[in-house]
Design an enzyme around this catalytic site. Structure first.
Site, short mmCIF file in Angstrom:
data_model
loop_
_atom_site.label_atom_id
_atom_site.label_comp_id
_atom_site.label_asym_id
_atom_site.label_seq_id
_atom_site.Cartn_x
_atom_site.Cartn_y
_atom_site.Cartn_z
N ARG A 158 -7.47 2.09 -14.73
CA ARG A 158 -7.49 2.80 -13.44
C ARG A 158 -8.32 4.09 -13.46
O ARG A 158 -9.09 4.33 -12.54
CB ARG A 158 -6.07 3.07 -12.94
N PRO A 185 4.99 -4.32 -0.64
CA PRO A 185 4.47 -3.36 -1.61
C PRO A 185 4.44 -3.94 -3.02
O PRO A 185 5.26 -4.80 -3.37
CB PRO A 185 5.47 -2.20 -1.55
N GLY A 186 3.49 -3.47 -3.82
CA GLY A 186 3.45 -3.82 -5.23
C GLY A 186 3.74 -2.58 -6.04
O GLY A 186 4.80 -2.42 -6.67
N ARG A 187 2.78 -1.65 -5.97
CA ARG A 187 2.84 -0.41 -6.74
C ARG A 187 4.18 0.31 -6.63
O ARG A 187 4.72 0.78 -7.63
CB ARG A 187 1.73 0.51 -6.22
N CYS A 237 -16.59 1.88 -26.35
CA CYS A 237 -17.94 2.41 -26.32
C CYS A 237 -18.48 2.44 -24.89
O CYS A 237 -19.38 1.68 -24.54
CB CYS A 237 -18.82 1.54 -27.22
N GLU A 238 -17.90 3.28 -24.06
CA GLU A 238 -18.30 3.46 -22.66
C GLU A 238 -18.01 4.90 -22.27
O GLU A 238 -16.94 5.41 -22.60
CB GLU A 238 -17.46 2.56 -21.73
N TYR A 292 -0.44 -1.95 -12.13
CA TYR A 292 -1.87 -2.16 -12.39
C TYR A 292 -2.30 -1.57 -13.73
O TYR A 292 -3.41 -1.07 -13.88
CB TYR A 292 -2.72 -1.60 -11.23
N GLY A 351 0.78 -1.23 0.00
CA GLY A 351 0.00 0.00 0.00
C GLY A 351 0.81 1.28 0.00
O GLY A 351 0.24 2.36 0.13
N TYR A 403 -11.20 3.59 -10.88
CA TYR A 403 -10.93 4.23 -9.57
C TYR A 403 -10.93 5.76 -9.65
O TYR A 403 -10.50 6.41 -8.69
CB TYR A 403 -9.54 3.83 -9.06
#
Ligand SMILES: *Cc1c(COP(=O)(O)O)cnc(C)c1O
Length: 415
Positions: free
Chosen positions: A310, A272-274, A342-343, A371, A236, A314
């Site tokens: 993302r 951690p990843g990010r 198409c969104e 991500y 995180g 988010y």
């Protein structure tokens, strides 16, 4: 060891080199700088020099990225059997691999129990039910219990896991479950919690609270069942997505983590990843349509929510920069950068000031190393993009561009 600066801004990427990569590999294209991955790992290792560090590989599982991180000596935190397979294939030692089961499909447990027997993996369970399923499979490997710490953190409610009932065993039930696991012959080696994604300076209190609760829990469990090897307090660690945002003070986070953990007799771990990969990656995308409207100039590009979800999922902010060679001579306009899907949510950025955009301009989206590709999809039958890895002056294709045939190739129906 040189550990690089605490943040790598989008402006620091060399425009000419990125233009060359877009020519050679086409767009949309993910670009990962392995040297920056190494810098990020080194800064983590220097701040958390007493702690055990793992990389949450779901942030970016591309092989050169995994191999680069493996070579720094950290472990791998995996969210699925597939990730375990990829971590092992990239060279992580089985003993340094943890599989954290979240409502694990039977197929995942079959694979992991099988693999654990040879590779000495650690399996983390977040429900008593999962413990039963491991027992049914005769699991005899190392076990860790994930607690739901009751505190969440994150840049968006969708990434806050710490208080969501989906994740982990409620804190007050962990001691009983730990005792039960030991009674049933499991080799309980650790406790775990993860609050969510995006610890920033302002979020440090939530992090401190989580670690304090985990410290308390560890003391109780150790008093009940005897020593455990480690307590992992999750990942995180946030990165500055906005260009004017200050980078996280890693030393301050490390100090706060240790303070809150106190004198617990177990190794402290983070995962951690990010932080390892976010600013080591960018996404290149080409402008294909420019449409002035009364509200804004809509800049249509070839990357969308299927390439980088993302912003749509988010409301995340990613910096966007024009790589047009003559960008400096153009008047800035207020732009909405939108993809081909198409969104309505298929927008990479709104209210952005860009040098007056033209068709075929190249744009670069910052902080796309975490991500990004991982969450890409085939919605609208859009093939997923290619990815290249940079090592010094060299660039190598890491993932080839998908073709429609790759997507339709899975279909078994014939007329
Ligand atoms: C996703 C995840 C992480 C990493 O989160 P980041 O925000 O990328 O650091 C760590 N631990 C667990 C259990 C996770 O699910």
């Amino acid at each position: 060891m040189t550990t690089g600066s605490a943040v790598r801004r989008l402006s620091a990427w060399d425009a000419e080199r990125l233009r060359g990569l877009a020519e050679e590999y086409e767009t949309p294209l993910y670009v990962y700088d392995l040297e920056r991955v190494r810098d990020n790992a080194a800064r983590l290792q220097s701040a958390f020099d007493e702690e055990e560090i793992s990389y949450a590989i779901k942030a970016n599982t591309t092989r050169p990225v995994l191999s680069t991180i493996e070579a720094t000596g950290v472990g791998a935190e995996c969210a699925s059997a597939g990730e375990v397979e990829r971590a092992l294939a990239a060279g992580f030692d089985g003993a340094d691999v943890r599989y954290t089961a979240v409502n694990p499909p039977a197929r995942d447990l079959d694979y992991v129990v099988d693999t654990a027997a040879d590779e000495d993996l650690i399996v983390t369970v977040g429900a008593a039910d999962t413990l039963d399923q491991l027992a049914e499979r005769g699991f005899s490997g190392r076990l860790c219990i994930r607690a739901n710490p009751g505190v969440g953190a994150g840049h968006h409610e969708k990434v806050s896991t710490g208080a969501a009932p989906k994740f982990g065993v409620p804190l007050d039930r962990v001691p009983d479950l730990a005792a039960e696991a030991v009674d049933r012959g499991f080799d309980l080696v650790g406790l775990h919690a993860h609050a969510g994604s995006g610890i920033s300076g302002g979020d440090l209190e939530a992090h401190r609270e989580l670690v304090a609760r985990m410290g308390e829990l560890s003391r109780t469990v150790i008093a009940d069942v005897g020593n455990i090897e480690f307590v992992n307090v999750g990942g995180g660690l946030g990165v500055p997505y906005r260009e004017d945002q200050a980078p996280l003070d890693l030393d301050a986070v490390a100090a706060a983590t240790r303070d809150a953990f106190g004198d617990v007799d177990a190794r402290l771990g983070i995962e951690p990843g990010r932080y390892f990969v976010a600013d080591a990656g960018v996404l290149l995308t080409r402008v294909n349509t420019v449409k002035p409207t009364p509200e804004t100039t809509v800049v249509g590009v070839d990357a969308g929510m299927t390439t980088l979800v993302r912003p749509a999922m988010y409301d995340s902010y990613h910096a966007i920069r024009s790589l047009a060679a003559d960008a400096r001579t153009r008047e800035p306009v207020s732009a909405t950068v939108a993809g081909p899907i198409c969104e309505t949510a298929d927008v990479l950025g709104e209210d952005r000031s860009l040098p007056d955009p033209e068709r075929d301009d190249l744009l670069v989206v910052g902080n796309a190393g975490a991500y990004g590709y991982e969450m890409s999809s085939n919605y609208n039958s859009r093939p997923r993009p290619a990815a290249v890895a940079l090592e010094g002056d060299e660039a190598r294709l890491a993932v080839r561009r998908e073709a429609v045939a790759d997507i339709t190739g899975l279909e078994t129906w014939s007329e």
